[in-house]
Every structure is written in C-alpha cells, then in structure tokens.
Design a protein around this motif. Structure first.
Motif, mmCIF file in Angstrom:
data_model
loop_
_atom_site.group_PDB
_atom_site.id
_atom_site.type_symbol
_atom_site.label_atom_id
_atom_site.label_comp_id
_atom_site.label_asym_id
_atom_site.label_seq_id
_atom_site.Cartn_x
_atom_site.Cartn_y
_atom_site.Cartn_z
ATOM 1 N N ILE A 109 0.817 -1.387 0.118
ATOM 2 C CA ILE A 109 -0.107 -0.046 -0.319
ATOM 3 C C ILE A 109 0.888 1.139 -0.163
ATOM 4 N N ARG A 110 1.954 1.112 0.869
ATOM 5 C CA ARG A 110 2.703 2.319 0.833
ATOM 6 C C ARG A 110 3.635 2.773 -0.514
ATOM 7 N N ALA A 111 3.869 1.568 -1.151
ATOM 8 C CA ALA A 111 4.762 1.573 -2.299
ATOM 9 C C ALA A 111 3.541 2.172 -3.519
ATOM 10 N N GLU A 112 2.261 1.830 -3.476
ATOM 11 C CA GLU A 112 1.337 2.128 -4.295
ATOM 12 C C GLU A 112 0.892 3.577 -4.259
ATOM 13 N N ILE A 113 0.864 4.177 -3.176
ATOM 14 C CA ILE A 113 0.703 5.604 -2.692
ATOM 15 C C ILE A 113 1.775 6.422 -3.430
ATOM 16 N N ALA A 114 2.911 6.037 -3.141
ATOM 17 C CA ALA A 114 3.919 6.609 -3.845
ATOM 18 C C ALA A 114 4.188 6.704 -5.383
ATOM 19 N N ARG A 115 3.914 5.505 -5.987
ATOM 20 C CA ARG A 115 4.021 5.259 -7.464
ATOM 21 C C ARG A 115 2.818 6.415 -8.005
ATOM 22 N N TRP A 116 1.645 6.065 -7.452
ATOM 23 C CA TRP A 116 0.599 6.704 -8.323
ATOM 24 C C TRP A 116 0.460 8.181 -7.925
ATOM 25 N N ASN A 117 1.005 8.679 -6.807
ATOM 26 C CA ASN A 117 0.956 10.107 -6.587
ATOM 27 C C ASN A 117 2.076 10.692 -7.545
ATOM 28 N N LYS A 118 3.080 9.977 -8.046
ATOM 29 C CA LYS A 118 3.887 10.686 -9.211
ATOM 30 C C LYS A 118 3.190 10.667 -10.507
ATOM 31 N N VAL A 119 2.523 9.687 -10.832
ATOM 32 C CA VAL A 119 1.892 9.526 -12.228
ATOM 33 C C VAL A 119 0.588 10.674 -12.423
ATOM 34 N N LEU A 120 -0.154 10.577 -11.084
ATOM 35 C CA LEU A 120 -1.301 11.778 -11.041
ATOM 36 C C LEU A 120 -1.028 13.067 -11.155
ATOM 37 N N THR A 121 0.360 13.164 -10.375
ATOM 38 C CA THR A 121 0.734 14.696 -10.267
ATOM 39 C C THR A 121 1.306 15.179 -11.374
ATOM 40 N N ALA A 122 2.050 14.235 -12.253
ATOM 41 C CA ALA A 122 2.494 14.441 -13.638
ATOM 42 C C ALA A 122 1.393 14.738 -14.793
ATOM 43 N N ALA A 123 0.191 13.858 -14.478
ATOM 44 C CA ALA A 123 -0.802 14.185 -15.341
ATOM 45 C C ALA A 123 -1.568 15.368 -15.073
ATOM 46 N N GLY A 124 -1.615 16.105 -13.988
ATOM 47 C CA GLY A 124 -2.181 17.277 -13.740
ATOM 48 C C GLY A 124 -3.673 17.244 -13.202
ATOM 49 N N VAL A 125 -3.939 15.843 -12.622
ATOM 50 C CA VAL A 125 -4.943 15.602 -12.114
ATOM 51 C C VAL A 125 -5.231 16.404 -10.814
ATOM 52 N N GLN A 126 -6.277 17.161 -10.726
ATOM 53 C CA GLN A 126 -6.534 17.892 -9.556
ATOM 54 C C GLN A 126 -7.408 17.060 -8.431
ATOM 55 N N PRO A 127 -6.962 17.283 -7.196
ATOM 56 C CA PRO A 127 -7.466 16.821 -6.200
ATOM 57 C C PRO A 127 -9.066 17.394 -5.759
ATOM 58 N N THR A 128 -10.039 16.377 -5.524
ATOM 59 C CA THR A 128 -11.323 17.002 -5.333
ATOM 60 C C THR A 128 -11.503 17.332 -3.843
ATOM 61 N N ASN A 129 -12.463 18.061 -3.311
ATOM 62 C CA ASN A 129 -12.641 18.513 -1.967
ATOM 63 C C ASN A 129 -13.249 17.512 -1.281
#
Length: 317
Positions: free
Chosen positions: A297-317
C-alpha cells in the motif's frame, strides 16, 4: 510481581478471546457498487472464508466517492474483527485524489491480506479500424487534444490510461463514471471510443464480440484473454498496471484477530473452487500477509502520486 501477574493475565485473556473469535456474523464492507471488480472478487472468496471461520460473512456494498464512503465507515468502526473492509487500488490513490480524506489511509487501518490482482486491458469498439496497439496509439496521437475516454477515476483502468498517455505523449480528456461497469457500457454503445479497464469488467463483452481488446498491461498474457498480447509484446515495454484487492480492518484490531483472518483467507485462496472463480473473472491469487500488504500500500501510494501529479489531475474536495 504484580506487573508480571497482570501481564500474564492480560495475555491469557487475549488468547481466550482470540479462541472465541469469531462467535457472531462478520460484516465485510465493499466500498464499491455491486458488479464491479471489487465486488466480484469479494463474492468469489467470501463463502469459503466464512466456512473457514465458522461464521457467516455478510457483504455490504457501500460504494461512492471512489471508495471513501465505505472506507470511512470502517475506519470509524469498532476494532473487534467484526467489521472488515475490502479495499482496491483507489485505497492508494485517494490520498492524492481527495484533498481532505476523512481518515488516514495508513494510520486508521490494519492490513490483513493482499488477496489478488488482475491486469488492465485496453479495449475499443469492435468497429474501430485499429487492429493492434500500435495502430490505435497512432490514431490517438493524431487526435491528441480532441478525444475523450471513459473511466472510473481512481480505478486501475484510470491509472493505466493516464500512464499510457504519458508514455505515448498524447492528451485525452477523461469522462468520469461512477463505476467501470457503466463506463464499459458506454464504450460498448459507441458513445466513447475506448477505455482501459481491469479484465473482469470487459472480458464478457470481449468474448461476446462487443468490445475489441488490443493489449493487456501485464508481464504475461492473462489467462482470461489468452489471445490478447501484452503491452510489451505489442511494442510498449515495461508497462504493467494491475488492479488489486485486499482485506483490512480498523486500526487497533487485535493481532490475534488479524492473524486468524489472514490464515483463513490464505486457505480460502488455495481452495480449488475459489481459484476457479477468480480465474473466470481474470483475477490472480496472491495471498500476501499483513507486513507485505502494508509495504504494498505504501509503495502504491508513492507510485501513483507521481503519475497523477504528472498528469495534472486535481484533487477533489
């Protein structure tokens, strides 16, 4: 001496309590709608797990907000082993996708078992001219900035889609759906040109000729779709994205309970009927224990944070 005696009594009490567990039905919260990959996987192994534990397990679907609603309910439940949670990959993407999660993904849950995973697959409508991943990639790149694709935000298919777009250098707008099932239905209907999805969602359509699978994001061919090449075979090396499913409990659940559920879940995953049901849906058993699940779980959080940040996906409230 008093402290030692108290510690011994506490240990004996804990052991006795563990031997009694479970002595009433267990609730398994599935934080997704019925019919999706998480629900299918839960219903594939839960009957055997219930037999192993000697108590009924009631599956309760609490979908919504990418798994947040059901997960929040379990995070705030009593840590007695009678309310468990079936998590999927959104458990690791929500810390990036949701600005204010009502729980802490690591601190508020106790890992139990990493149950299984299933590869993602790229599908389009059968009428599409592309016959290979390379041809479809060229088609998408030629129309970069003008297309849209169907997805369930936070799902494994969504992650595969965004990672793929980064790899091929194209821009495509995603159309969010409340589940991968409805998203697939719109691709079948021809309303949206394509999607990446876990195999269990699209295999029935593919076998019926209503969707065209072009490649799987897996290291080897998926048993459920043996004629579909992997992304590497189709010319896209080092591209593997799988959905995964795991059991967790509220934080502070006794170790004795965690160990019991993990042991019986491991046995259930080795049951022939369970493996056949999982294979039919495209899911592959893993059976990793609490420590391995925590690391995963910890590794997946780190991996996909990089991908989603690079994609410019904005977090929802």
């Amino acid at each position: 001496m008093k402290r030692i005696a108290a510690a011994v009594l506490a240990l004996v009490a804990a052991q006795a309590w563990a031997q009694q567990y479970p002595n009433k039905p267990i609730r398994l919260i599935v934080p997704a709608a019925p019919g999706g990959g998480t629900d299918i996987t839960a219903r594939s192994f839960v009957p055997q797990l219930a037999d192993n534990l000697g108590q009924p397990i009631v599956i309760e679907n609490r979908g919504g907000a990418g798994g947040v609603i059901g997960s929040d309910h379990v995070a705030k439940s009593s840590p007695d082993g009678y309310t468990l949670l079936m998590v999927y990959i959104s458990h690791a993407t929500n810390p990036t996708l949701v600005r204010k999660l009502p729980y802490d993904t690591i601190a508020d849950f106790t890992p139990i078992t990493l149950l299984s995973h299933e590869p993602t697959v790229l599908v389009t409508h059968p009428s599409h001219a592309a016959k290979t991943l390379a041809e479809f990639t060229a088609w998408v790149k030629e129309r970069s900035g003008t297309l849209s694709y169907a997805t369930d935000p936070g799902s494994a298919g969504f992650l595969a889609a965004e990672l793929w777009l980064q790899r091929i250098g194209a821009k495509v707008q995603y159309i969010p759906y409340k589940g991968s099932g409805p998203a697939a239905a719109d691709v079948v209907a021809g309303h949206v040109p394509y999607m990446w999805s876990v195999i269990s969602i699209v295999t029935p359509y593919a076998k019926a000729g209503r969707l065209k699978p072009l490649a799987t994001a897996a290291e080897k061919r998926a048993p459920a779709l043996p004629d579909v090449p992997t992304a590497e075979e189709a010319g896209l090396p080092d591209f593997a994205v799988s959905g995964w499913y795991a059991l967790v409990a509220p934080a502070k659940t006794p170790k004795s309970v965690v160990d019991r559920v993990n042991a019986e879940a491991q046995k259930a995953l080795k049951n022939e009927q369970v493996t056949q049901r999982l294979a039919a849906s495209g899911s592959i058993p893993i059976g990793a224990g609490p420590d391995e699940l925590d690391k995963h779980i910890r590794a997946e959080i780190a991996r996909w944070n990089k991908v989603l940040t690079a994609a410019g996906v904005q977090p929802t409230n």
